[in-house]
Design a protein around this motif. Structure first.
Motif, PDB file in Angstrom:
ATOM      1  N   PHE A  33       0.839  -1.191   0.000  1.00 26.83           N
ATOM      2  CA  PHE A  33       0.000   0.000   0.000  1.00 26.83           C
ATOM      3  C   PHE A  33       0.873   1.240   0.000  1.00 26.83           C
ATOM      4  O   PHE A  33       2.082   1.169   0.245  1.00 26.83           O
ATOM      5  N   THR A  34       0.245   2.373  -0.240  1.00 30.83           N
ATOM      6  CA  THR A  34       0.901   3.666  -0.050  1.00 30.83           C
ATOM      7  C   THR A  34      -0.004   4.524   0.827  1.00 30.83           C
ATOM      8  O   THR A  34      -1.228   4.474   0.706  1.00 30.83           O
ATOM      9  N   PHE A  35       0.610   5.285   1.714  1.00 31.78           N
ATOM     10  CA  PHE A  35      -0.092   6.201   2.614  1.00 31.78           C
ATOM     11  C   PHE A  35       0.609   7.535   2.482  1.00 31.78           C
ATOM     12  O   PHE A  35       1.790   7.655   2.809  1.00 31.78           O
ATOM     13  N   SER A  36      -0.090   8.529   1.981  1.00 30.78           N
ATOM     14  CA  SER A  36       0.525   9.848   1.839  1.00 30.78           C
ATOM     15  C   SER A  36      -0.226  10.866   2.686  1.00 30.78           C
ATOM     16  O   SER A  36      -1.412  10.714   2.961  1.00 30.78           O
ATOM     17  N   ASP A  37       0.513  11.863   3.107  1.00 25.12           N
ATOM     18  CA  ASP A  37      -0.020  12.985   3.880  1.00 25.12           C
ATOM     19  C   ASP A  37       0.637  14.222   3.293  1.00 25.12           C
ATOM     20  O   ASP A  37       1.868  14.257   3.157  1.00 25.12           O
ATOM     21  N   VAL A  38      -0.147  15.225   2.951  1.00 24.27           N
ATOM     22  CA  VAL A  38       0.403  16.412   2.295  1.00 24.27           C
ATOM     23  C   VAL A  38       1.443  17.134   3.146  1.00 24.27           C
ATOM     24  O   VAL A  38       2.224  17.906   2.622  1.00 24.27           O
ATOM     25  N   THR A  39       1.475  16.877   4.440  1.00 16.80           N
ATOM     26  CA  THR A  39       2.452  17.538   5.308  1.00 16.80           C
ATOM     27  C   THR A  39       3.772  16.774   5.395  1.00 16.80           C
ATOM     28  O   THR A  39       4.702  17.231   6.048  1.00 16.80           O
ATOM     29  N   ARG A  40       3.844  15.613   4.735  1.00 18.19           N
ATOM     30  CA  ARG A  40       5.054  14.780   4.790  1.00 18.19           C
ATOM     31  C   ARG A  40       5.691  14.720   3.406  1.00 18.19           C
ATOM     32  O   ARG A  40       4.994  14.620   2.403  1.00 18.19           O
ATOM     33  N   PRO A  41       7.020  14.728   3.357  1.00 20.76           N
ATOM     34  CA  PRO A  41       7.690  14.731   2.056  1.00 20.76           C
ATOM     35  C   PRO A  41       7.584  13.411   1.286  1.00 20.76           C
ATOM     36  O   PRO A  41       7.648  13.410   0.062  1.00 20.76           O
ATOM     37  N   GLU A  42       7.431  12.291   1.981  1.00 17.60           N
ATOM     38  CA  GLU A  42       7.398  11.001   1.307  1.00 17.60           C
ATOM     39  C   GLU A  42       6.239  10.155   1.817  1.00 17.60           C
ATOM     40  O   GLU A  42       5.808  10.283   2.959  1.00 17.60           O
ATOM     41  N   VAL A  94       6.183  18.230  12.830  1.00 14.71           N
ATOM     42  CA  VAL A  94       5.653  18.862  11.631  1.00 14.71           C
ATOM     43  C   VAL A  94       6.796  19.049  10.645  1.00 14.71           C
ATOM     44  O   VAL A  94       7.805  19.672  10.984  1.00 14.71           O
ATOM     45  N   GLY A  95       6.624  18.494   9.451  1.00 15.18           N
ATOM     46  CA  GLY A  95       7.654  18.659   8.432  1.00 15.18           C
ATOM     47  C   GLY A  95       9.023  18.174   8.870  1.00 15.18           C
ATOM     48  O   GLY A  95      10.030  18.766   8.508  1.00 15.18           O
ATOM     49  N   SER A 123      -4.427   2.372  -1.185  1.00 14.25           N
ATOM     50  CA  SER A 123      -3.791   3.691  -1.125  1.00 14.25           C
ATOM     51  C   SER A 123      -4.635   4.586  -0.233  1.00 14.25           C
ATOM     52  O   SER A 123      -5.867   4.493  -0.219  1.00 14.25           O
ATOM     53  N   PHE A 124      -3.948   5.437   0.515  1.00 11.47           N
ATOM     54  CA  PHE A 124      -4.607   6.338   1.451  1.00 11.47           C
ATOM     55  C   PHE A 124      -3.934   7.689   1.323  1.00 11.47           C
ATOM     56  O   PHE A 124      -2.703   7.775   1.342  1.00 11.47           O
ATOM     57  N   SER A 125      -4.718   8.748   1.194  1.00 13.02           N
ATOM     58  CA  SER A 125      -4.187  10.101   1.096  1.00 13.02           C
ATOM     59  C   SER A 125      -4.858  10.961   2.160  1.00 13.02           C
ATOM     60  O   SER A 125      -6.085  11.091   2.179  1.00 13.02           O
ATOM     61  N   ALA A 126      -4.060  11.514   3.061  1.00 12.95           N
ATOM     62  CA  ALA A 126      -4.558  12.371   4.137  1.00 12.95           C
ATOM     63  C   ALA A 126      -4.229  13.828   3.828  1.00 12.95           C
ATOM     64  O   ALA A 126      -3.122  14.132   3.373  1.00 12.95           O
ATOM     65  N   ARG A 127      -5.182  14.692   4.089  1.00 10.28           N
ATOM     66  CA  ARG A 127      -5.008  16.116   3.834  1.00 10.28           C
ATOM     67  C   ARG A 127      -5.470  16.928   5.042  1.00 10.28           C
ATOM     68  O   ARG A 127      -6.525  17.554   5.008  1.00 10.28           O
ATOM     69  N   PRO A 128      -4.682  16.901   6.123  1.00 12.87           N
ATOM     70  CA  PRO A 128      -5.056  17.710   7.285  1.00 12.87           C
ATOM     71  C   PRO A 128      -4.884  19.195   6.981  1.00 12.87           C
ATOM     72  O   PRO A 128      -4.060  19.577   6.143  1.00 12.87           O
ATOM     73  N   ASP A 129      -5.666  20.030   7.658  1.00 11.81           N
ATOM     74  CA  ASP A 129      -5.539  21.481   7.523  1.00 11.81           C
ATOM     75  C   ASP A 129      -4.372  21.936   8.396  1.00 11.81           C
ATOM     76  O   ASP A 129      -4.558  22.424   9.511  1.00 11.81           O
TER      77      ASP A 129
END
Length: 143
Positions: A33-42, A94-95, A123-129
């Motif tokens: 699987f892939t798990f992405s979060d917009v606040t993480r580089p990879e 954070v970052g 696949s999972f994509s997280a987009r926290p504010d």
């Protein structure tokens, strides 16, 4: 999967987050699987990485509660919006940087999308504010 099965899978994931149970959450994932979060580089690609990701949130916000606000169920995917509340009494990563606890309570939102293969999350994509969260914590200039 049927719409009901996808909704049940999403509810299991939400319950795992709300109950601070990383093992129950990672059990929902396929082996590959892939798990992405917009606040993480990879992207995260192992269940241990996802556990650590969750634990970092629970460390920063030990009283975190999460609530589903909206959900859209497709043929093999779910999109959702969440609201979470918590008090930042632990360090927040954070970052790639660790921020000391602020002691401030927050109410924040986020969105996510996941696709399913053979009954498991592929696949999972997280987009926290992130910006809204940082503003509430007083971590943005001028906040």
């Amino acid at each position: 999967m049927s719409s009901e099965e996808l909704q049940r899978l999403d509810e299991q994931g939400m319950a795992a987050w709300d109950q601070h149970n990383p093992d129950d959450f990672v059990d929902l994932f396929a082996e590959d699987f892939t798990f992405s979060d917009v606040t993480r580089p990879e992207a995260l690609r192992s269940k241990d990485e996802v556990r650590q990701y969750m634990e970092s949130w629970f460390t920063a916000f030990p009283d975190m509660r999460i609530l589903s606000i909206n959900r859209v169920v497709g043929d093999d995917a779910v999109a959702g919006e969440v609201e979470f509340t918590g008090t930042n009494t632990g360090p927040l990563v954070v970052g790639g940087m660790e921020m000391p606890a602020t002691g401030k309570s927050v109410t924040s939102t986020g969105a996510y999308f996941f696709s399913v293969r053979d009954g498991k999350i592929a696949s999972f994509s997280a987009r926290p504010d992130g910006a809204g969260l940082m503003e509430q914590l007083g971590l943005l200039p001028g906040a």
